[in-house]
Structures are given as structure tokens and as C-alpha cells.
Design an enzyme around this catalytic site. Structure first.
Site: not given
Ligand code: OAD
Length: 242
Positions: A98-99, A114, A187
Site C-alpha cells: 500500500v506504500d 490491498h 510475499t
Molecule cells: P509478509 O510479511 O507475509 O511476507 C513478506 C515476504 O517477503 C516473506 O516471504 C519474506 O521472506 C520476503 N522478503 C523479505 N525481505 C525480502 C527481500 N528483500 N526480497 C525478497 N523477499 C523478501 O508480507 P505479504 O505477503 O506482502 O495486507 O503480506 C500479505 C498481506 O498481509 C499484506 O498485503 C497485508 C498483510 O496483512 C494488508 O495490509 C491488507
């Protein structure tokens, strides 16, 4: 490392999550055990949480607005924007972030599924408007027309995604069929319907790639290619945009 080979009929769909913004300094959701100041994310990112304690929810989003104003797109965001520049209409981006960093990097053919951190809307009239204020240390914002509370324009837990966004993603996948390369980047694949896109892509014969510094095993098994690494390092090389 593998390099993406595209021809003139190939299409690319990218789904990004919090990991793509991590290298810009935006914290991921599940990094600190999914907690923010001792609260579960669901407590501050749900309609029930807002009804219970709107001040707490506004503090969470106010601090995130302040944080997001200080950061910049990183090489991962830029690689995605450069790939779009190269292949135009054969590209589409769905972000869970959302950033606003993808748009600042130049991405155009995209949906922010989102919601958007820098938009708010009234609980009653529901019309989203640009809002960069943190509202920290102020009374709760209210709609000048309805006098109802204003809330962040975010899709919270338990809420529906915009059907138009889902339709755009679905028709891109259907049109591309087996010519589609789908990339899920940064993700954890825990939040649906975003986490189900890979299955739809595979069902239509497309190729699915996961790029993540620490791929979640249950999500990774659903992909043909899994690249372990930081998006800002992997994507410029994988897309040949670096
Ligand atoms: P998560 O915090 O669940 O997952 C982030 C992923 O990014 C993890 O698998 C990490 O291993 C990976 N990661 C971290 N740093 C990284 C990097 N530099 N390069 C590549 N990968 C990296 O976040 P989301 O999957 O985005 O919803 O979470 C999904 C949704 O849950 C979000 O959009 C949010 C949350 O509730 C809302 O706000 C509506």
C-alpha cells in the site's frame, strides 16, 4: 542465475508483497512475528479493530504514512517498472503493498489490491480521496459532509477486494494462457485471494516463478521456479534490466 527469456507473444504478470519494499526500509508484516507494538496485525487492520479503537488504528497507519514518506523505490521496484517499459501492454502488476513505491518507480499498468496508504475515505460516503496527513496527535479525522469517521483506504482483514481489480487480473491471466510468466515476489502467500493467483496461472498452463529471500515452503511447492534472494538483487538480473 536464471534469466527470463521472452518472445513477442510472452506476457508477464508480477504479484508483489511486503518483501519488495523491505530493501527500501519498509518493515514486512510477518517479520516481527506479525506484531506491531504488541498488537496482532489483525487487531489494527480490520473493521472490528477500527470499531473498537479507531485511535489505535489511526496511530498504526499514521506512523506508516510518516515512514513511507521518508523512503524511496529500490532496484526491485525499478526492475519491474523497466520491464513494463520494455513490453508495454503485455505486462501487468498486482501489488499487495500500500506504500505507493511501485507508482513512484514508474509502474503504470497496475492495481494496488490491498488499497493505498495515502488515501482515506469516510465510513459513510465511502469516496476515496488523497490524504498524506498522519493525523497523529490530532482528533480523529471526520468527514466535513457526513460528520462520520474517516478511515484509511486499505482493504482490511475480512473485507472484499475491489472486484474490478480481480477482474483485471483474471482477464490478463485468461488472455495470456500458456504464454504467461507469473512472478510472485517477496510475499509469503498467506493472504487470499492473492495467494491463489499462482494456481489460476498453473491451471491455464502458465509458468510460475517465486522470488523470495526466505520462501515459505507451503507456497513454494506451487511454483515451477523458486529463486531464493533479495528482490533488489535478483530482479534486475532475472529481467535483464540491470
Ligand atoms: P509478509 O510479511 O507475509 O511476507 C513478506 C515476504 O517477503 C516473506 O516471504 C519474506 O521472506 C520476503 N522478503 C523479505 N525481505 C525480502 C527481500 N528483500 N526480497 C525478497 N523477499 C523478501 O508480507 P505479504 O505477503 O506482502 O495486507 O503480506 C500479505 C498481506 O498481509 C499484506 O498485503 C497485508 C498483510 O496483512 C494488508 O495490509 C491488507
Amino acid at each position: 542465475m536464471e534469466r527470463l527469456e521472452l518472445n513477442e507473444t510472452s506476457r508477464v504478470l508480477v504479484l508483489t508483497g511486503a518483501g519488495v519494499s523491505a530493501e527500501s526500509g519498509v518493515p514486512t508484516f510477518r517479520g516481527a512475528n506479525g506484531l506491531w507494538e504488541g498488537h496482532r496485525i489483525e487487531e489494527v487492520a480490520s473493521p472490528e479493530g477500527f470499531a473498537d479503537d479507531p485511535t489505535l488504528v489511526w496511530k498504526f497507519y499514521g506512523l506508516r504514512r510518516e515512514g513511507a514518506l521518508k523512503v524511496h523505490p529500490n532496484p526491485g521496484h525499478l526492475a519491474i517498472a523497466k520491464l513494463e517499459e520494455r513490453i508495454g501492454n503485455r505486462f501487468f502488476l498486482a501489488t499487495q503493498n500500500v506504500d505507493g513505491l511501485h507508482a513512484r518507480a514508474g509502474s503504470q499498468r497496475m492495481v494496488a489490491i490491498h488499497g493505498e496508504l495515502f488515501k482515506s475515505r469516510c465510513l459513510s460516503c465511502q469516496v476515496p480521496f488523497e490524504d498524506t496527513k498522519s493525523h497523529l496527535g490530532e482528533p480523529l479525522p471526520r468527514c466535513p459532509k457526513c460528520d462520520q469517521l474517516i478511515r484509511p483506504h486499505i482493504v482490511w482483514f475480512g473485507e472484499m477486494l475491489d472486484p474490478d481489480h480481480l477482474q483485471q487480473i483474471g482477464s490478463f491471466i485468461a488472455k495470456a494462457g500458456s504464454k504467461l510468466h507469473f512472478f510472485a515476489v517477496g510475499t509469503s502467500g498467506q493472504v487470499y485471494p492473492a495467494a491463489g493467483i499462482v494456481d489460476e496461472v498453473r491451471h491455464r498452463g502458465g509458468t510460475a516463478w517465486l522470488v523470495d529471500v526466505d520462501p515459505s515452503p507451503e507456497y513454494a511447492v506451487r511454483f515451477q521456479h523458486v529463486i531464493r534472494g533479495k528482490s533488489g538483487e535478483v530482479l534486475p538480473e532475472l529481467f535483464g534490466t540491470g
